[in-house]
Design an enzyme around this catalytic site. Structure first.
Site, mmCIF file in Angstrom:
data_model
loop_
_atom_site.group_PDB
_atom_site.id
_atom_site.type_symbol
_atom_site.label_atom_id
_atom_site.label_comp_id
_atom_site.label_asym_id
_atom_site.label_seq_id
_atom_site.Cartn_x
_atom_site.Cartn_y
_atom_site.Cartn_z
ATOM 1 N N CYS A 23 0.073 24.149 -12.739
ATOM 2 C CA CYS A 23 -1.004 24.150 -13.746
ATOM 3 C C CYS A 23 -1.586 22.758 -13.954
ATOM 4 O O CYS A 23 -1.848 22.341 -15.087
ATOM 5 C CB CYS A 23 -0.472 24.705 -15.066
ATOM 6 S SG CYS A 23 0.046 26.433 -14.973
ATOM 7 N N ALA A 24 -1.777 22.023 -12.877
ATOM 8 C CA ALA A 24 -2.321 20.667 -12.962
ATOM 9 C C ALA A 24 -3.760 20.685 -13.476
ATOM 10 O O ALA A 24 -4.479 21.683 -13.341
ATOM 11 C CB ALA A 24 -2.263 20.005 -11.586
ATOM 12 N N HIS B 199 4.277 18.411 -2.019
ATOM 13 C CA HIS B 199 3.308 19.076 -1.146
ATOM 14 C C HIS B 199 3.955 19.661 0.103
ATOM 15 O O HIS B 199 3.700 20.813 0.462
ATOM 16 C CB HIS B 199 2.200 18.106 -0.739
ATOM 17 C CG HIS B 199 1.247 17.792 -1.842
ATOM 18 N ND1 HIS B 199 0.169 16.940 -1.687
ATOM 19 C CD2 HIS B 199 1.194 18.224 -3.127
ATOM 20 C CE1 HIS B 199 -0.497 16.858 -2.823
ATOM 21 N NE2 HIS B 199 0.109 17.624 -3.708
ATOM 22 N N LEU C 39 0.289 20.420 -6.830
ATOM 23 C CA LEU C 39 1.528 19.821 -7.321
ATOM 24 C C LEU C 39 1.540 18.311 -7.041
ATOM 25 O O LEU C 39 0.737 17.815 -6.245
ATOM 26 C CB LEU C 39 2.724 20.479 -6.621
ATOM 27 C CG LEU C 39 2.904 21.984 -6.872
ATOM 28 C CD1 LEU C 39 3.986 22.542 -5.949
ATOM 29 C CD2 LEU C 39 3.242 22.267 -8.328
ATOM 30 N N LYS D 267 -5.141 16.754 -1.915
ATOM 31 C CA LYS D 267 -4.943 15.487 -1.215
ATOM 32 C C LYS D 267 -4.018 14.570 -2.038
ATOM 33 O O LYS D 267 -3.931 14.721 -3.260
ATOM 34 C CB LYS D 267 -6.284 14.795 -0.940
ATOM 35 C CG LYS D 267 -7.122 14.495 -2.201
ATOM 36 C CD LYS D 267 -6.664 13.259 -2.924
ATOM 37 C CE LYS D 267 -7.254 13.188 -4.311
ATOM 38 N NZ LYS D 267 -6.475 12.313 -5.209
#
Length: 333
Positions: free
Chosen positions: A15-16, A83, A78, A101
């Site tokens: 939930c970034a 990643h 995340l 990225k």
């Protein structure tokens, strides 16, 4: 009978803020995607985000989301150090992956992710949204047509000031924090995009802040390409905001003042001798272009714009830049 348009069914892992503010709205604005589920290790967070975006499912673990057969693709926003593992787990679950990225912490991780994608037979892409903005392709076409002559150099910058947010994930060195791996990804990848070349060497100087867990808060450097061509760049998380690139040729130069802004563009400029030409593009959202392109390539309507091997090249360059800054020496790639 009217045909039903294909929809790529998305799951969001984490939930970034980049998911909430940019990518999830872009999927919902697109004509190709629908969000089916959100996952967080905190069920309250995933439920809240699912409610906000009217998403039917909320999960309390990433594993649950990957087991959902109603999901075709996942977006992974995340922290950087997570990643590799979650991308590979998603690929092995048969999900296409759009990974924020930088896709990986180093070259080895990126290569492992590409290998997993190939083995699973599903698509993998690095989420560098600015590359999908129509401005970039237009400028590249003009350059290839000789609009500024031969490229002699590039100058790029992406800086912002977020230094007061000490608890931000960007300021965890073991999580892949710092300005190079965050905003530095943009001018570095842009130089590769516009030149079509891979760098030969880098020399980077950086300011490492003990207040921010020793990450690079500001970096500037030189990226060397064949034929004496180079990118000079700076990036930072403790400086006034800039998001620009300049491409200098023998007969002119392009300036794109807001190239790395995903949601707005105020135009770009071609200087040739004493003449100035300003181009203005219709307002558009690069995040929407990114998810549209990713979905259409999965549907087989278009080729994949940026192959996962491109992310390996980005990882190799970032890794070399950080190493150069830490060791205070020129690194040959």
């Amino acid at each position: 009978m009217r045909s039903v348009k294909k929809r790529l069914r998305w799951g969001i892992i984490g939930c970034a803020s980049i998911a909430e503010q940019c990518v999830m709205p872009a999927i919902q604005q697109s004509s190709t995607g629908i969000i089916m589920a959100v996952a967080s290790r905190d069920l309250k967070k995933s439920k809240a985000m699912a409610k906000q975006f009217k998403v039917p499912k909320a999960y309390s673990s990433y594993e649950e989301l990957l087991q959902d057969r109603d999901i075709d693709a996942v977006y992974i926003p995340l922290p950087n150090h997570m990643h590799r593992d979650w991308t590979i787990r998603a690929l092995e679950a048969g999900k296409h992956v759009l990974c924020e990225k930088p896709m990986a912490m180093n070259t080895r991780e990126a290569e492992e992710m590409v290998e997993a994608s190939t083995k699973a037979g599903v698509q993998l892409a690095e989420a560098l949204m600015y590359r999908y903005h129509p401005v970039l392709e237009h400028v590249r076409r003009l350059i290839k047509a000789g609009g500024i002559g031969e490229i002699r150099g590039l100058r790029g910058a992406f800086t912002l000031n977020n230094s007061d947010d000490i608890g931000n994930i960007r300021y965890r060195s073991d999580w892949g924090g710092g300005s190079l791996y965050d905003v530095g990804s943009y001018p570095l990848s842009a130089a590769r995009f516009f030149t079509g070349l891979e760098p030969e060497a880098v020399m980077v100087n950086a300011f490492f802040s003990e207040e921010h867990d020793g990450v690079d808060m500001m970096a500037s450097g030189l990226v060397e390409f064949a034929g004496g061509l180079s990118l000079t760049f700076d990036c930072g998380l403790w400086a006034e905001e800039r998001r620009s690139i300049e491409i200098v040729g023998t007969r002119g130069r392009f300036e794109i003042p807001h190239i790395f802004s995903g949601k707005e563009q105020s135009g770009y400029y071609l200087y040739s001798g004493r003449q100035l030409r300003q181009y203005r593009e219709k307002e558009t959202n690069a995040y929407v272009h990114q998810v549209e392109s990713f979905a259409r390539s999965i549907f087989g309507e278009i080729p994949q714009r940026f192959l996962p091997e491109d992310a390996v090249c980005n990882a190799r360059l970032l890794e070399a830049c950080l190493r150069s800054a830490k060791e205070r020496r020129r690194i040959v790639l």
